[in-house]
Write a protein that holds these residues in place. Structure first.
Motif, PDB file in Angstrom:
ATOM      1  N   ARG A 160     -15.624 -31.423 -71.228  1.00 48.46           N
ATOM      2  CA  ARG A 160     -15.960 -32.705 -70.745  1.00 48.46           C
ATOM      3  C   ARG A 160     -15.257 -34.430 -71.412  1.00 48.46           C
ATOM      4  O   ARG A 160     -15.536 -35.538 -70.727  1.00 48.46           O
ATOM      5  CB  ARG A 160     -17.258 -33.022 -70.867  1.00 48.46           C
ATOM      6  N   GLY A 161     -15.032 -33.964 -72.455  1.00 51.89           N
ATOM      7  CA  GLY A 161     -14.369 -34.923 -73.553  1.00 51.89           C
ATOM      8  C   GLY A 161     -15.496 -35.460 -74.962  1.00 51.89           C
ATOM      9  O   GLY A 161     -15.702 -36.442 -75.826  1.00 51.89           O
ATOM     10  N   ASP A 162     -16.620 -34.855 -74.787  1.00 55.46           N
ATOM     11  CA  ASP A 162     -18.023 -34.596 -75.837  1.00 55.46           C
ATOM     12  C   ASP A 162     -17.527 -34.817 -77.269  1.00 55.46           C
ATOM     13  O   ASP A 162     -18.206 -35.537 -77.832  1.00 55.46           O
ATOM     14  CB  ASP A 162     -19.054 -34.211 -75.277  1.00 55.46           C
ATOM     15  N   ILE A 163     -16.553 -34.072 -76.974  1.00 53.82           N
ATOM     16  CA  ILE A 163     -16.173 -33.805 -78.902  1.00 53.82           C
ATOM     17  C   ILE A 163     -14.204 -33.029 -78.480  1.00 53.82           C
ATOM     18  O   ILE A 163     -13.948 -32.917 -77.571  1.00 53.82           O
ATOM     19  CB  ILE A 163     -16.511 -32.356 -79.391  1.00 53.82           C
ATOM     20  N   GLY A 164     -13.769 -33.818 -79.779  1.00 55.60           N
ATOM     21  CA  GLY A 164     -12.307 -34.297 -79.268  1.00 55.60           C
ATOM     22  C   GLY A 164     -11.784 -32.549 -80.077  1.00 55.60           C
ATOM     23  O   GLY A 164     -12.702 -31.829 -80.403  1.00 55.60           O
ATOM     24  N   ASP A 165     -10.306 -32.697 -79.943  1.00 56.95           N
ATOM     25  CA  ASP A 165      -9.804 -31.200 -80.760  1.00 56.95           C
ATOM     26  C   ASP A 165      -9.767 -31.238 -81.507  1.00 56.95           C
ATOM     27  O   ASP A 165     -10.096 -30.071 -82.495  1.00 56.95           O
ATOM     28  CB  ASP A 165      -8.025 -31.256 -80.242  1.00 56.95           C
ATOM     29  N   ASP A 166     -10.275 -31.854 -82.720  1.00 54.10           N
ATOM     30  CA  ASP A 166     -10.061 -32.245 -83.800  1.00 54.10           C
ATOM     31  C   ASP A 166     -11.546 -32.386 -84.841  1.00 54.10           C
ATOM     32  O   ASP A 166     -11.804 -31.770 -85.540  1.00 54.10           O
ATOM     33  CB  ASP A 166     -10.192 -33.718 -85.055  1.00 54.10           C
ATOM     34  N   HIS A 167     -13.227 -31.735 -83.751  1.00 50.37           N
ATOM     35  CA  HIS A 167     -14.426 -31.280 -83.745  1.00 50.37           C
ATOM     36  C   HIS A 167     -14.331 -30.335 -84.312  1.00 50.37           C
ATOM     37  O   HIS A 167     -13.972 -29.286 -83.686  1.00 50.37           O
ATOM     38  CB  HIS A 167     -14.677 -31.668 -82.947  1.00 50.37           C
ATOM     39  N   PRO A 168     -14.664 -30.240 -85.657  1.00 51.59           N
ATOM     40  CA  PRO A 168     -14.995 -28.668 -86.346  1.00 51.59           C
ATOM     41  C   PRO A 168     -14.990 -26.810 -85.440  1.00 51.59           C
ATOM     42  O   PRO A 168     -14.874 -26.514 -85.445  1.00 51.59           O
ATOM     43  CB  PRO A 168     -15.378 -28.486 -87.276  1.00 51.59           C
ATOM     44  N   MET A 169     -15.616 -27.807 -84.835  1.00 54.42           N
ATOM     45  CA  MET A 169     -16.638 -27.067 -84.060  1.00 54.42           C
ATOM     46  C   MET A 169     -16.219 -26.305 -82.450  1.00 54.42           C
ATOM     47  O   MET A 169     -16.033 -25.831 -81.626  1.00 54.42           O
ATOM     48  CB  MET A 169     -18.008 -27.281 -83.236  1.00 54.42           C
ATOM     49  N   SER A 170     -14.457 -27.110 -81.723  1.00 50.84           N
ATOM     50  CA  SER A 170     -13.653 -26.619 -81.356  1.00 50.84           C
ATOM     51  C   SER A 170     -13.091 -25.617 -81.592  1.00 50.84           C
ATOM     52  O   SER A 170     -13.520 -24.848 -80.392  1.00 50.84           O
ATOM     53  CB  SER A 170     -13.132 -28.099 -80.951  1.00 50.84           C
ATOM     54  N   ALA A 171     -12.210 -25.528 -82.401  1.00 52.63           N
ATOM     55  CA  ALA A 171     -11.759 -24.546 -82.445  1.00 52.63           C
ATOM     56  C   ALA A 171     -12.843 -22.906 -83.101  1.00 52.63           C
ATOM     57  O   ALA A 171     -12.383 -22.188 -82.940  1.00 52.63           O
ATOM     58  CB  ALA A 171     -10.627 -24.972 -83.538  1.00 52.63           C
ATOM     59  N   SER A 172     -13.677 -23.854 -83.361  1.00 51.00           N
ATOM     60  CA  SER A 172     -14.871 -22.308 -84.201  1.00 51.00           C
ATOM     61  C   SER A 172     -15.441 -21.694 -82.981  1.00 51.00           C
ATOM     62  O   SER A 172     -15.231 -20.672 -82.608  1.00 51.00           O
ATOM     63  CB  SER A 172     -15.813 -22.679 -85.235  1.00 51.00           C
TER      64      SER A 172
END
Length: 205
Positions: A160-172
């Motif tokens: 949705r774009g609420d967090i970006g690829d650089d947000h730590p939780m995206s990868a986690s």
């Protein structure tokens, strides 16, 4: 003096000098308690910082005691449903989880998530931290289907774009999902999740 000492302690902690960082935060806490009171807002910051350092040194009992004291101060100052209370609950939950008390930690993580959803809304980046923390705990408790549900909530926030690829939780969240799907026998889907997590982490280097 309090802010200067806490800042110094933060730098020392970042550099890996935990002994000096602990000393700085203890001095800041002593000064804040003497001048403003042991239950003051000024004492809460060095309390939390000191608890984090003790956790890094695996002094879990002492860390938990300080976190509970900081939580009590924060609740007295801001009320039980404030985002800062959620942050304190989240930190306490992580410490409790580190001691193997998964049922109690899950309850604390859920309390933090409930406050964040109610006060910040489902699209706020802090909510992603709560979902992911709960997910990793559920994986540790061998409740992989529920853990995937938490990871999916974070993945949906990214979509949705609420967090970006650089947000730590995206990868986690992708790693969490991939590991749990593998354990559930869904390795084909898991490989895609893990490859995407690797791509995100490489992009952040």
């Amino acid at each position: 003096w309090v802010s200067a000492l806490t800042a110094l302690g933060d730098v020392q902690q970042y550099r890996g000098d935990l002994a000096s960082a602990e000393q700085s935060q203890r001095r800041a806490l002593a000064i804040a308690s003497a001048y403003f009171g042991a239950e003051s807002a000024e004492a809460a910051t060095p309390l939390n910082n000191l608890a984090v350092i003790l956790g890094q040194r695996e002094q879990w009992t002492d860390a938990e005691s300080l976190q509970r004291r900081a939580l009590r101060i924060t609740m007295q100052r801001l009320g039980a449903r404030h985002p800062d209370v959620a942050a304190s609950l989240n930190s306490l939950a992580s410490t409790v989880q580190s001691q193997g008390r998964l049922v109690q930690a899950e309850s604390l993580f859920h309390a933090a998530l409930d406050i964040r959803l109610a006060t910040l809304g489902r699209n706020h980046p802090e909510v992603a931290w709560s979902y992911t923390n709960l997910g990793w705990l559920l994986q540790e408790a061998n409740r992989c289907a529920e853990a995937v549900g938490m990871a999916d909530s974070v993945i949906a926030m990214r979509t949705r774009g609420d967090i970006g690829d650089d947000h730590p939780m995206s990868a986690s969240a992708l790693v969490l999902s991939g590991q749990c799907l593998t354990a559930m026998g869904r390795s084909r889907v898991a490989v895609g999740q893990l490859r995407e997590a690797l791509r995100l982490r490489r992009a952040m280097l």
